[in-house]
Design a protein around this motif. Structure first.
Motif, PDB file in Angstrom:
ATOM      1  N   THR A  45       0.832  -1.195   0.000  1.00  0.00           N
ATOM      2  CA  THR A  45       0.000   0.000   0.000  1.00  0.00           C
ATOM      3  C   THR A  45       0.868   1.245   0.000  1.00  0.00           C
ATOM      4  O   THR A  45       1.988   1.239   0.486  1.00  0.00           O
ATOM      5  CB  THR A  45      -0.904   0.018   1.247  1.00  0.00           C
ATOM      6  N   ASP A  46       0.311   2.311  -0.536  1.00  0.00           N
ATOM      7  CA  ASP A  46       0.998   3.597  -0.593  1.00  0.00           C
ATOM      8  C   ASP A  46       0.312   4.531   0.395  1.00  0.00           C
ATOM      9  O   ASP A  46      -0.726   5.118   0.099  1.00  0.00           O
ATOM     10  CB  ASP A  46       0.922   4.149  -2.014  1.00  0.00           C
ATOM     11  N   LEU A  47       0.886   4.631   1.590  1.00  0.00           N
ATOM     12  CA  LEU A  47       0.278   5.429   2.641  1.00  0.00           C
ATOM     13  C   LEU A  47       0.116   6.878   2.216  1.00  0.00           C
ATOM     14  O   LEU A  47      -0.908   7.504   2.478  1.00  0.00           O
ATOM     15  CB  LEU A  47       1.127   5.345   3.912  1.00  0.00           C
ATOM     16  N   ALA A  48       1.120   7.427   1.543  1.00  0.00           N
ATOM     17  CA  ALA A  48       1.072   8.828   1.121  1.00  0.00           C
ATOM     18  C   ALA A  48      -0.125   9.081   0.220  1.00  0.00           C
ATOM     19  O   ALA A  48      -0.866  10.057   0.397  1.00  0.00           O
ATOM     20  CB  ALA A  48       2.364   9.203   0.409  1.00  0.00           C
ATOM     21  N   SER A  49      -0.352   8.196  -0.744  1.00  0.00           N
ATOM     22  CA  SER A  49      -1.474   8.377  -1.672  1.00  0.00           C
ATOM     23  C   SER A  49      -2.807   8.271  -0.951  1.00  0.00           C
ATOM     24  O   SER A  49      -3.723   9.065  -1.191  1.00  0.00           O
ATOM     25  CB  SER A  49      -1.403   7.341  -2.794  1.00  0.00           C
ATOM     26  N   LEU A  50      -2.934   7.295  -0.063  1.00  0.00           N
ATOM     27  CA  LEU A  50      -4.194   7.103   0.654  1.00  0.00           C
ATOM     28  C   LEU A  50      -4.530   8.324   1.512  1.00  0.00           C
ATOM     29  O   LEU A  50      -5.678   8.794   1.525  1.00  0.00           O
ATOM     30  CB  LEU A  50      -4.121   5.852   1.532  1.00  0.00           C
ATOM     31  N   LEU A  51      -3.541   8.836   2.232  1.00  0.00           N
ATOM     32  CA  LEU A  51      -3.785   9.999   3.084  1.00  0.00           C
ATOM     33  C   LEU A  51      -4.062  11.256   2.261  1.00  0.00           C
ATOM     34  O   LEU A  51      -4.952  12.047   2.599  1.00  0.00           O
ATOM     35  CB  LEU A  51      -2.590  10.229   4.007  1.00  0.00           C
ATOM     36  N   THR A  52      -3.308  11.438   1.185  1.00  0.00           N
ATOM     37  CA  THR A  52      -3.498  12.618   0.344  1.00  0.00           C
ATOM     38  C   THR A  52      -4.874  12.616  -0.301  1.00  0.00           C
ATOM     39  O   THR A  52      -5.556  13.640  -0.358  1.00  0.00           O
ATOM     40  CB  THR A  52      -2.407  12.683  -0.741  1.00  0.00           C
ATOM     41  N   GLU A  53      -5.296  11.445  -0.782  1.00  0.00           N
ATOM     42  CA  GLU A  53      -6.620  11.325  -1.385  1.00  0.00           C
ATOM     43  C   GLU A  53      -7.720  11.609  -0.363  1.00  0.00           C
ATOM     44  O   GLU A  53      -8.712  12.280  -0.667  1.00  0.00           O
ATOM     45  CB  GLU A  53      -6.802   9.923  -1.964  1.00  0.00           C
ATOM     46  N   SER A  54      -7.542  11.099   0.846  1.00  0.00           N
ATOM     47  CA  SER A  54      -8.552  11.306   1.893  1.00  0.00           C
ATOM     48  C   SER A  54      -8.643  12.775   2.278  1.00  0.00           C
ATOM     49  O   SER A  54      -9.746  13.301   2.496  1.00  0.00           O
ATOM     50  CB  SER A  54      -8.209  10.458   3.127  1.00  0.00           C
ATOM     51  N   LEU A  55      -7.489  13.462   2.374  1.00  0.00           N
ATOM     52  CA  LEU A  55      -7.512  14.882   2.705  1.00  0.00           C
ATOM     53  C   LEU A  55      -8.173  15.683   1.589  1.00  0.00           C
ATOM     54  O   LEU A  55      -8.948  16.610   1.858  1.00  0.00           O
ATOM     55  CB  LEU A  55      -6.095  15.404   2.944  1.00  0.00           C
ATOM     56  N   ALA A  56      -7.891  15.337   0.340  1.00  0.00           N
ATOM     57  CA  ALA A  56      -8.508  16.035  -0.787  1.00  0.00           C
ATOM     58  C   ALA A  56     -10.027  15.870  -0.751  1.00  0.00           C
ATOM     59  O   ALA A  56     -10.773  16.830  -0.999  1.00  0.00           O
ATOM     60  CB  ALA A  56      -7.941  15.507  -2.107  1.00  0.00           C
ATOM     61  N   ALA A  57     -10.482  14.681  -0.429  1.00  0.00           N
ATOM     62  CA  ALA A  57     -11.921  14.436  -0.338  1.00  0.00           C
ATOM     63  C   ALA A  57     -12.538  15.259   0.788  1.00  0.00           C
ATOM     64  O   ALA A  57     -13.617  15.847   0.632  1.00  0.00           O
ATOM     65  CB  ALA A  57     -12.180  12.947  -0.114  1.00  0.00           C
ATOM     66  N   ALA A  58     -11.846  15.308   1.939  1.00  0.00           N
ATOM     67  CA  ALA A  58     -12.350  16.086   3.068  1.00  0.00           C
ATOM     68  C   ALA A  58     -12.427  17.566   2.717  1.00  0.00           C
ATOM     69  O   ALA A  58     -13.389  18.256   3.072  1.00  0.00           O
ATOM     70  CB  ALA A  58     -11.454  15.874   4.287  1.00  0.00           C
ATOM     71  N   ARG A  59     -11.416  18.063   2.010  1.00  0.00           N
ATOM     72  CA  ARG A  59     -11.417  19.480   1.625  1.00  0.00           C
ATOM     73  C   ARG A  59     -12.554  19.783   0.646  1.00  0.00           C
ATOM     74  O   ARG A  59     -13.155  20.856   0.688  1.00  0.00           O
ATOM     75  CB  ARG A  59     -10.072  19.839   1.006  1.00  0.00           C
ATOM     76  N   THR A  60     -12.852  18.850  -0.243  1.00  0.00           N
ATOM     77  CA  THR A  60     -13.947  19.048  -1.190  1.00  0.00           C
ATOM     78  C   THR A  60     -15.270  19.190  -0.453  1.00  0.00           C
ATOM     79  O   THR A  60     -16.091  20.063  -0.756  1.00  0.00           O
ATOM     80  CB  THR A  60     -14.027  17.864  -2.177  1.00  0.00           C
ATOM     81  N   VAL A  61     -15.461  18.327   0.535  1.00  0.00           N
ATOM     82  CA  VAL A  61     -16.697  18.379   1.318  1.00  0.00           C
ATOM     83  C   VAL A  61     -16.792  19.673   2.115  1.00  0.00           C
ATOM     84  O   VAL A  61     -17.828  20.339   2.146  1.00  0.00           O
ATOM     85  CB  VAL A  61     -16.783  17.163   2.262  1.00  0.00           C
ATOM     86  N   MET A  62     -15.681  20.053   2.763  1.00  0.00           N
ATOM     87  CA  MET A  62     -15.700  21.255   3.598  1.00  0.00           C
ATOM     88  C   MET A  62     -15.847  22.529   2.770  1.00  0.00           C
ATOM     89  O   MET A  62     -16.347  23.542   3.245  1.00  0.00           O
ATOM     90  CB  MET A  62     -14.440  21.321   4.459  1.00  0.00           C
ATOM     91  N   ALA A  63     -15.392  22.480   1.507  1.00  0.00           N
ATOM     92  CA  ALA A  63     -15.473  23.661   0.645  1.00  0.00           C
ATOM     93  C   ALA A  63     -16.844  23.808  -0.002  1.00  0.00           C
ATOM     94  O   ALA A  63     -17.153  24.854  -0.602  1.00  0.00           O
ATOM     95  CB  ALA A  63     -14.407  23.593  -0.444  1.00  0.00           C
ATOM     96  N   ALA A  64     -17.673  22.788   0.084  1.00  0.00           N
ATOM     97  CA  ALA A  64     -19.000  22.844  -0.530  1.00  0.00           C
ATOM     98  C   ALA A  64     -19.847  23.920   0.143  1.00  0.00           C
ATOM     99  O   ALA A  64     -19.769  24.107   1.370  1.00  0.00           O
ATOM    100  CB  ALA A  64     -19.689  21.499  -0.436  1.00  0.00           C
ATOM    101  N   PRO A  65     -20.640  24.658  -0.620  1.00  0.00           N
ATOM    102  CA  PRO A  65     -21.471  25.706  -0.008  1.00  0.00           C
ATOM    103  C   PRO A  65     -22.522  25.131   0.926  1.00  0.00           C
ATOM    104  O   PRO A  65     -23.028  24.032   0.715  1.00  0.00           O
ATOM    105  CB  PRO A  65     -22.125  26.372  -1.218  1.00  0.00           C
ATOM    106  N   THR A  66     -22.790  25.866   1.994  1.00  0.00           N
ATOM    107  CA  THR A  66     -23.795  25.429   2.959  1.00  0.00           C
ATOM    108  C   THR A  66     -25.178  25.584   2.339  1.00  0.00           C
ATOM    109  O   THR A  66     -25.533  26.681   1.859  1.00  0.00           O
ATOM    110  CB  THR A  66     -23.712  26.275   4.245  1.00  0.00           C
ATOM    111  N   PRO A  67     -25.983  24.534   2.321  1.00  0.00           N
ATOM    112  CA  PRO A  67     -27.325  24.654   1.699  1.00  0.00           C
ATOM    113  C   PRO A  67     -28.208  25.582   2.508  1.00  0.00           C
ATOM    114  O   PRO A  67     -28.116  25.653   3.736  1.00  0.00           O
ATOM    115  CB  PRO A  67     -27.833  23.208   1.725  1.00  0.00           C
TER     116      PRO A  67
END
Length: 210
Positions: free
Chosen positions: A183-205
């Motif tokens: 497994t590539d720990l760096a890729s897994l963590l980076t992908e997870s952080l990117a996903a979290a940032r996408t969710v947090m950046a979404a406009p509040t409904p």
């Protein structure tokens, strides 16, 4: 060969030996429990002496848990402070990058990860210790972030970035169960952080009007 190269080679050997001791101790614990094998049997499989084992770990329990968390935390803290305050958006990136460096030992085969979690399941005291260490480490990192950014430990920003980091680490640990091969720990963590940032950046409904 210069002195620096000699030290680097020695350090690599030490890391490899510690990793091997941890890997084999986890497998033996998963298969037989902590009381089902001796330190001498572990050393025989790894190909080191009993004295060498105690240069790395004080007990079998410590070998199963892994690297010395105190020494690891000190190096982590020194490197984090050395980067200096660069604003809150960068804090999580600094933490993630250093986490990848320091927790890179998590990388390995699916079988090795399975042995670790099986060992924790088989020995409740190990699981309790592992959870307690993570809780304490989380508090230490919050204090570290607060120190570098010049805020108190109850600052919600300091707490948030650390909670996010540890949530990502736990999430990646869960994902490792279903992955085959290295497994590539760096890729897994980076992908997870990117996903979290996408969710947090979404406009509040907007709330529906009554």
């Amino acid at each position: 060969m210069n002195e620096s190269a000699t030290i680097d080679r020695r350090q690599r050997r030490m890391v490899e030996t510690a990793s091997r001791l941890t890997s084999i101790s986890r497998r033996l614990t998963a298969e037989h429990g902590l009381g089902g094998f001796t330190i001498e049997e572990l050393c025989d499989e790894v190909g080191v002496s009993r004295r060498t084992f105690f240069n790395y770990f004080p007990t079998k329990e410590d070998a199963v848990i892994g690297a010395d968390p105190e020494a690891e935390s000190q190096v982590f803290a020194e490197q984090f402070r050395a980067r200096g305050s660069r604003g809150w958006p960068v804090v999580i990136d600094d933490l993630l990058e250093l986490a990848i460096q320091h927790f890179g030992a998590m990388e390995g085969t699916a079988e090795e990860h399975a042995h670790f979690f099986a060992a924790l399941d088989r020995e409740p005291r190990l699981l309790k210790r592992f959870i307690g260490m993570n809780i304490e480490r989380e508090k230490q990192v919050i204090a570290l972030v607060a120190e570098r950014e010049g805020v108190t430990t109850d600052d919600l920003r300091a707490q948030a970035v650390v909670h996010i980091l540890f949530s990502l680490l736990r999430s990646v640990g869960d994902r490792l169960h279903g992955l085959a091969g290295p497994t590539d720990l760096a890729s897994l963590l980076t992908e997870s952080l990117a996903a979290a940032r996408t969710v947090m950046a979404a406009p509040t409904p907007r709330k529906a009007q009554p």
